[in-house]
Design a protein around this motif. Sequence first.
Motif, PDB file in Angstrom:
ATOM      1  N   GLU A 436     -15.194  60.904 -25.057  1.00 22.59           N
ATOM      2  CA  GLU A 436     -16.416  61.575 -25.500  1.00 22.59           C
ATOM      3  C   GLU A 436     -17.624  61.188 -24.653  1.00 22.59           C
ATOM      4  N   THR A 437     -17.716  59.905 -24.249  1.00 22.55           N
ATOM      5  CA  THR A 437     -18.892  59.424 -23.527  1.00 22.55           C
ATOM      6  C   THR A 437     -18.760  59.546 -22.018  1.00 22.55           C
ATOM      7  N   GLY A 438     -17.527  59.626 -21.509  1.00 19.68           N
ATOM      8  CA  GLY A 438     -17.314  59.668 -20.073  1.00 19.68           C
ATOM      9  C   GLY A 438     -17.435  58.314 -19.412  1.00 19.68           C
ATOM     10  N   ARG A 439     -17.594  57.234 -20.193  1.00 23.30           N
ATOM     11  CA  ARG A 439     -17.715  55.894 -19.643  1.00 23.30           C
ATOM     12  C   ARG A 439     -16.330  55.349 -19.298  1.00 23.30           C
ATOM     13  N   PRO A 440     -16.229  54.464 -18.294  1.00 23.64           N
ATOM     14  CA  PRO A 440     -14.921  53.907 -17.944  1.00 23.64           C
ATOM     15  C   PRO A 440     -14.418  52.952 -19.033  1.00 23.64           C
ATOM     16  N   LEU A 441     -13.118  52.828 -19.109  1.00 22.78           N
ATOM     17  CA  LEU A 441     -12.466  51.935 -20.071  1.00 22.78           C
ATOM     18  C   LEU A 441     -11.497  51.056 -19.283  1.00 22.78           C
ATOM     19  N   SER A 442     -11.561  49.758 -19.525  1.00 18.21           N
ATOM     20  CA  SER A 442     -10.710  48.814 -18.791  1.00 18.21           C
ATOM     21  C   SER A 442      -9.803  48.055 -19.753  1.00 18.21           C
ATOM     22  N   LEU A 443      -8.633  47.706 -19.228  1.00 14.10           N
ATOM     23  CA  LEU A 443      -7.641  46.966 -20.008  1.00 14.10           C
ATOM     24  C   LEU A 443      -7.070  45.868 -19.117  1.00 14.10           C
ATOM     25  N   VAL A 537      -6.473  47.414 -15.287  1.00 13.42           N
ATOM     26  CA  VAL A 537      -6.507  48.851 -15.073  1.00 13.42           C
ATOM     27  C   VAL A 537      -7.830  49.381 -15.608  1.00 13.42           C
ATOM     28  N   THR A 538      -8.424  50.333 -14.876  1.00 13.02           N
ATOM     29  CA  THR A 538      -9.667  50.977 -15.301  1.00 13.02           C
ATOM     30  C   THR A 538      -9.481  52.484 -15.178  1.00 13.02           C
ATOM     31  N   ARG A 539      -9.855  53.201 -16.216  1.00  9.45           N
ATOM     32  CA  ARG A 539      -9.706  54.663 -16.206  1.00  9.45           C
ATOM     33  C   ARG A 539     -10.931  55.314 -16.851  1.00  9.45           C
ATOM     34  N   ARG A 540     -11.182  56.529 -16.408  1.00  8.89           N
ATOM     35  CA  ARG A 540     -12.094  57.411 -17.145  1.00  8.89           C
ATOM     36  C   ARG A 540     -11.208  58.417 -17.878  1.00  8.89           C
ATOM     37  N   ILE A 541     -11.292  58.447 -19.160  1.00 11.37           N
ATOM     38  CA  ILE A 541     -10.396  59.248 -19.981  1.00 11.37           C
ATOM     39  C   ILE A 541     -10.920  60.671 -20.077  1.00 11.37           C
ATOM     40  N   GLN A 542     -10.047  61.620 -19.738  1.00 14.52           N
ATOM     41  CA  GLN A 542     -10.390  63.030 -19.876  1.00 14.52           C
ATOM     42  C   GLN A 542     -10.045  63.510 -21.288  1.00 14.52           C
ATOM     43  N   ALA A 543     -10.675  64.607 -21.686  1.00 13.83           N
ATOM     44  CA  ALA A 543     -10.494  65.087 -23.059  1.00 13.83           C
ATOM     45  C   ALA A 543      -9.035  65.403 -23.367  1.00 13.83           C
ATOM     46  N   GLY A 544      -8.307  65.943 -22.404  1.00 19.64           N
ATOM     47  CA  GLY A 544      -6.921  66.312 -22.655  1.00 19.64           C
ATOM     48  C   GLY A 544      -5.946  65.150 -22.558  1.00 19.64           C
TER      49      GLY A 544
END
Length: 582
Positions: A436-443, A537-544
Amino acid sequence: MEKVVGRFRPRSAGLRLWLALSFGLLAIVMVGVLSWRVERVATDKLQDDIGLRLQARALALAGRLDRGLFERLNDMRALALMPMLDEPEENEQVLRDLFDLMQLTFPDYLWIGVVGADGKVRVGSRGLLEGDDASARPWFIGGIKDLYVGDLHEALLLSKYMSGPGGEPLIVLDVAAPVHDDHGAVVGVMIAQLSWRWAEGLRQDQMRPSRANDPVEVFFLSPEGEVLMGPGDMRGTVLRTPSALAVARGERGAVLETWPDGRQYLTGYVPTEGHEAYGGLGWTVLVRKQADLAFEPVHELSRQVWVAAIVLTIMFLLLGTVMARGIGAPLHALARSAKQIQAREPGAAFPPARGYREARELTGALRSLVDDLTAHEHELTKMAEGLEQRVRERTQALSEANAQLEVLAMTDGLTGLANRRHFGDQLARATTRAAETGRPLSLVTLDIDHFKAINDQHGHPAGDVVLRRMALLLEEEVRASDLLARVGGEEFAVLAVDTGMIEASQLAERLRAAVEGAGPLPVGRTSVPVTISLGVVTRRIQAGEVTRAPEQLLAAADDALYRAKRNGRNRVEVSTGAVPDA
């Protein structure tokens, strides 16, 4: 004697006797009605509470069964995502070590293996069944298509190498997941066979804490009503009790019923309904308790209410007798004086004239009696309110216990960190927010290097000490916004929201350096050198991508972690394809 009997004839009875009889009858009726009402309300409430407790125990056990199978299914799904499964024969030793570690962590895994698309067992734990043809097994037929959980059955292939306790047939539950290659084609099946003793252990755990003061019996029924687990003499029988029939109609609750042994039991019943994406086995959980034991608190409460009623009735009778004599004495004296005057006895005279004073005294006495009756009624009302308050307190205590159970369900018991289930829930929520925010997410995933050697050389208690110390070291380094969890035996993970690749890599390096800088960890009389390997790992999550994003993040982080181990351990590896910081 005739004179005494004559006093009780209606026309001969005096005012004092009529008042005494009236007060006594009124006391018996009022105390009896109030006691009956209090006893009915309190016992009905208590009976409902007992039934709800049995239903709650059945519901908790069904939830543990469903969550346990869901977790085992997730184990297979996670293993099926490992890239080394594309060529299992080339990685057979690594896979066997991994399977051995899983069996060590969860001993009820009897066998874990990888089966090719042709049905041949490629790699199996301890080398069992390797090369055998499993293409006709239901778990292969179902697992090659989708996630699969099979019902209890005899392990035909595995029975060649082991048997159940006491030489009994080896009964297992199957959990399987398809293995896909990089193009999405199915190349095999990841399969684990669980001992039925796992489910039996859940049943025994539910019974064990209450045997001393609250004995219950627990049953698992198949969808057809057959007793799968329960007392030995009932296994294999088909139940047609009202509780079993109610569950077949999709109901849950508690019922007082007669079982095939002719005894009455209070039975709580719920169906298993699965957990999240797992639909469940369709089993039924029954928790029964003998009716005489279940309702002993009800009988005791009833006895106490009626003993109190008898005591109050006697007190009312004594009080009524005294008051009747006091009320009737002035009128009796007046009547006696009238008779003396009528008989023209010498010196006969009316008592001193009191006018309306007698009426006022009579009115005051009646008012006193009514006040006393009202006071006793208030006492009985307070007793009823006290019983209702006790029920509310018990309900509140049960709610608090459920809240504590919910906290325990999210926490790893050894380290006090978030457990795998809670971490998975938060990861799913974080991916949704990131989309929703377009911010990166890291794990960041990490595990302790050579942890198996620590357990082998120093024992599992030493391994537990290392895990707890490791949790404290990691907690000091993660940020307040990060979620640190223990997701496996020696495996930990950090969820870093709104965090880019550079910042996540720096976080991972801090964790690695903190562990290395802590030096050998003291364990008893010795010290154990400990290092960790980390994958980022770092990703930007797309809506789909929200649905599959958690699995993809975990798989990518684990891949980076395995690369760190292959490249020498005690290092940080970043997943290929990680997005740079914005």
